[in-house]
Structure formats: C-alpha cells, structure tokens
Design an enzyme around this catalytic site. Sequence first.
Site, PDB file in Angstrom:
ATOM      1  N   GLY A 402       0.812  -1.205   0.000  1.00 36.37           N
ATOM      2  CA  GLY A 402       0.000   0.000   0.000  1.00 36.37           C
ATOM      3  C   GLY A 402       0.848   1.258   0.000  1.00 36.37           C
ATOM      4  O   GLY A 402       1.949   1.309  -0.554  1.00 36.37           O
ATOM      5  N   SER A 403       0.349   2.297   0.683  1.00 36.74           N
ATOM      6  CA  SER A 403       0.909   3.647   0.590  1.00 36.74           C
ATOM      7  C   SER A 403       2.333   3.794   1.109  1.00 36.74           C
ATOM      8  O   SER A 403       2.952   4.844   0.929  1.00 36.74           O
ATOM      9  CB  SER A 403       0.006   4.620   1.352  1.00 36.74           C
ATOM     10  OG  SER A 403      -1.303   4.579   0.844  1.00 36.74           O
ATOM     11  N   ALA A 404       2.869   2.784   1.781  1.00 37.45           N
ATOM     12  CA  ALA A 404       4.217   2.897   2.331  1.00 37.45           C
ATOM     13  C   ALA A 404       5.249   3.218   1.261  1.00 37.45           C
ATOM     14  O   ALA A 404       6.292   3.825   1.549  1.00 37.45           O
ATOM     15  CB  ALA A 404       4.591   1.604   3.062  1.00 37.45           C
TER      16      ALA A 404
END
Length: 702
Positions: A402-404
């Site tokens: 995801g957004s990491a």
Amino acid sequence: MGKYLNFRQKKKKVKKKRSQLPLRLNILFVSVFLIFSLLIVQLGVVQILNGEEAQREIDQTENTPSEKPVPRGLMYDRNHNLILDNNPVKSITYTPPKHGQTADERLELAEDLAEYITIIKDQEELKEEITERDKKEYWYIQNTEEVADRLTEKEKELEGGDKYQAELNAITAEDLATVDWTPELLNIIAIKKELDQAHELSPHIVVNEGITDEEYAKVAEHLHDLPNIDATIDWERDNNYEGTLSAFIGSITSSEEGIPRENSDYYLANGYTWNDRVGTSGLEQQYEHVLRGRKEKVQYTTNNDGEVVGSEVVVEGQRGKDLILTVDMELQQQVDKIVEEELRTAINHPVNNNGYLEDAMAVVMNPQTGEILAMSAIRYDRENKEYVNNAYRTIYDAHAPGSAIKGATMLAGYQSGVIDIGTRLDDGVIKIKGTKEKSSWKNLGDNISDLYALEQSSNVYMMRIAIKMAGATYRYNEPLYNFDYGAFGELRNYFKQFGLGVETGIDMPFEATGVTGSNGLPGNFLDLSFGQFDTYTTMQLAQYVSTIANGGYRIKPHLVKEIREPSTEDGKLGSVLKTMEPEVINRIEMDDKYIERVQEGFRLVFTQGTAQRLWKDVPYEVAGKTGTAENPQYKDGELVANTENLSLVGYSPEENPEVAFAVIVPKNGTGAGQYEINHKIGKRIIEAYYEGKSADEDNEEE
C-alpha cells in the site's frame, strides 16, 4: 747455430708434453669405467638378490593421506554474546583401512562392537530402522554359496551391483523367516549399516547420540580388540538463545547425511569427504567456506596388505573461523516478543479476527551501514492454535504494502519531470471507463501540494503522477487516451533503485524478490503507483526506507559484521580477519533537493499527518510512511472476505538517522475500530531500540 739448437730443444719439449696428455686421458677413462661397472654390479645385486626385500620396504613405507574433521566456527551477536556454540559429544568412530574391508569382516567387527554398545535404544525405532533389504544382506553373508546357486545362467553373467541385486532378489521371505530377528541381532545389523557407509581412511561416526558413559568406557577399554574403531569426542551445534534467529542461523547436515549428494561433485572437488557436515541453510550455508575450518591432515603408513603401520600429523587442524553478527540479541528477543504479543492482540480483536490474519513481520536495520539489528516474523498456526517463530518470512514472503511506497512514486515523479517541488494537483475521484472509482481515503481537496499528498497519504496524487508518466489523457469515465504501456517498466525501474522488486543483496543463500503484476492494464498501472499491484518483502521495504533515510544510497543489508580467527583461549575472541564495510549497491538517480523534499513529507506524516494521532506520545523523532492495501480473499474464484495489509516504514532520528524499520501485517480485518497493529509494533520497536541504546551508554559510563 745457437739459435737453431734452441729451437730444436723447444720442439722436443713440446713433443714430450703432447705425449703425456693421451696417457692421462686413458687413466681417467679407465677409472670412470671401473666406477660405472661397480655401480652396475651393485644394482644387479640389489635387483636380483635383494629385490623382494627392497619391494617389501617400499610397500611398508607407502604413504596415504587422510583428513579429520574439526569443529565449526562459532557465532556471536554484535555485543559479543555467544549465540551458537559447539558442545562436545562422546562418539564411536570407524576408520576403514586402505582398500576397505569385506562384508564378512565388517559383520564380524559389528558383532564385536555390539557387545559394548546399542546404537538405537528404542526397540520399536530399531525395528523400523532395519529394512527388509538389510535383513537380506545379512542372510546373504551367512548363505553366500546357496544364494549363488539360485541364480540363472543369465544372472550369473551379470557384474557388480546388478549381480548383487539379483542375488538379493533370490532371497525369499521364507528364508528370512528362518532367522530369529532378536533386538541383539538387529543391533548388530544396525552397526554394520554404519560401518558400510564409511570410506577408507576417513573417520566415520558410528554413533554419537544416546551413547552412555558406560558404553563409551567399555569401547575405550577394548579398543585393542576392535580394529579401526576409536572412542573420540565429537561436537554438535548448540544455540544459546534456543529458537531465536534460528531460521537465519541455519542448519547443517548430520554425519549420517554428510555432504548433499546432489552437489557431491562440488564438495568433493573442494576437499570435503562424504561424511563431512556442511551448512544447508541460513548463515551456516552462506558462510560455509568460513565456518568449516581447516581439517587435520594425517599421513598413514600402510603395508602391502593395506594395514596401517604408522601415522603422522602433517597439518594441524584448526576450528572454523567465528562470525560476529550485526544482530543485537537482546533487541532481537524484544522484537520477537513485541511482534508475537501484538499479533495475539490483533487476532483476539473482534475487528481484526476475520479468520485470515496469521502473520506479522518486522525488520530493524541501520540505514547508514545496512547492518541488520533484528528480524522477526511470527505466524499463528490456526490448526494447532500456536504461535510459531518464522523469521525467514521477512525475506521470503512478499505482500502488497500500500501507501508505504509512495515516497518512491513521488521521487519518480520528480525525476521524470512530470511534477516538481510544490506541484499542486486535484485529489478528486478518478474513474477509468469499465473500472471502479479510485480515490484517496478521503477527498483531500482539489489543489493539494506534494508535501500534503505525502502527509495525508493521497492515492489520487500518486495516480495523477502515473497518468502523466504514461503520457495519457484522463477524463472522468473515459478510457486513458494515448496510454504508453512502457510506463510500467519506467516506474518499476525507479522502484528498483530503492530495492523494490529486486534482490536486496542480503548475505543469505536465498531471498524472494516479490511478485510483479502481469496484467498490464492502465488501471493496474495506477494501482502500482500507490502500492496495490506488485508485492514486496519486509526486507525490501526496510532497504527502501533506509535509502530515503540516508540521502539516496541503497546499502546492501547484511547479517555478518566481522569474521574472526578462532580463539585459542576460552572466553576470548580471536583477532579480526575481516570487517564487513557498508556496501553501496547504487545511488538513486534523484536530485538531493527531491530526496530532502520526500524526507520532509515523511517527517510531516508523523508530526501532523496519518501517523500523528498514534505517535504523538513517542518522545523520539520519527519519520516515515503508513500503508494500507486491499487484499481480498477468494475461494474457488469467488470473493469470500475483504482483508487489508497494514504496513509501516520509518526511521529515527530525522537528521542522520541511525535506525530504520519496516512492518507489514497482511490480511487484517477491515472496518471501524480496526486494531492498528502496524503502528503498535513500530512504536514498541523504536522504544525498545532507544531503551537499549540508553542502557548501553550507562554501562559504558560505569
């Protein structure tokens, strides 16, 4: 007249000298001839009269080299706490003479040795160990001529193993039924099986497990009656920290297994013998050449019957070299505890316990050097209802984070020129014809900056970067016009510079690189931009965030800090043979100003962004990125549950960071009140790191 006489006198003198020269040469030739004649006569005497005795002397002084294994090197943590040791073990060995022994001779030796030892104490286990073939081989030795008579004329013409197999096939169940297979006889056969595996002049362990002090003493007392048998001290590996980090320490073969048969040519060519123990996984395998040590070389003197009549140590053996690891075992144990406790809490949480959550993984490393400080992966075994340490999953298992990974996307946008520092974009919903709407976790506004996009984790900002990189034209609910499919490769190449989607280079025999999504649709390219298409390992995420933390240098992660010579004194370390210096794999192709911009965005995430609420009570500077990725679960092609991968990457402090971490917990439950396990693990890891650092500083002051 006087001149004439002088000339005649000189002429006579010259003639006299010339007449003496041939005489001297003749004397020299005669002398040489006599000397050679005497030598020839002497050689003839030796050859004819003493030839047999001379040959016997040659046979008696035939030298045959052999090698004896030595204990492997030890492993210590970064603070020099002993992790992996060698424990002495009583052992009975068999060293076959040159040219070996016959089956009859080995059976006789097994019978003699069986008077003193039982190598398998459990009778049921002993019965299982002895196969039908073993019994046939025993019966064959007792009835060789009878078996030979049973062969057909064609079978008698067979050679080697084919003929032997035909002989065993000729032995029937009725034949075996004539023998009383008592535990005593099965023990003899079990011992012979071990003797059969030995190679000439190479010590082979007959038994080193379960041998009693009494058995060992009896064998040692009767060695004169047991030719080629010895009572020695062997060793076995002992992990002082039980199962902690065992997956990365690795394992070795047993003396029975010896070198892996599938790679036997390689090992034999490098000086190994068949029953040598070698590393088969983890650091034991990766640093096999360091840990194996130098074997003791013994020169055996044998006679023409192959019997050993003398031996001499020509090369002293040396224990394998020691490894100083980068891992802090106290921190490692704390991280294991943290990850397991938080996974337990999440599984017992009503929202997270969806029947699919089972793993939690974390990596802690020094972003400046690549030194691994701790690695942990705990799995909940639902079938057995227990928590298992599976640390290897940090480099083997890959998940969508995801957004990491948005820091990498933002930097790709900067460097490709599609955005710049301060570029503002609309965070409104994106919809491509034929697909579902794609949006951020909430609408962040129609004019958000790059920093705000990182701080508040905008999916749409990343998707708009991707659309620009693909050179496409976007209009709501229409296809992406002029989409350049080569943009997949371009964005992934930027990601690879951080270690995402490629090997990190960690000093282990194997690591996974993640899964590259194969369905190259424009919508999937947008998913790729915010971490919901390709998958990555926890180690890759740790290397990625370390690259941002240290200013753009992708450092190779490593578990070994130093290689040291084996110490000759107990309790002391040997001298440093090699120090593992930080190894830069690459410098990312992004300007410093862009890297600093992303670092500022990562700082804002923890001070006023998506992580602020959960980290506001932490007294340490931390920067990084949160992540959530949809992970729907299917069975037989049908959706059965919606789950989410929760991730977190970060580093501390903000300036000159000394620790970086990555956490990923796949297949969490969804919905309000979700237990934010990724943040719980990350916070406790940072606290444990600084508490340990403070304790070390206090100890140094004392």
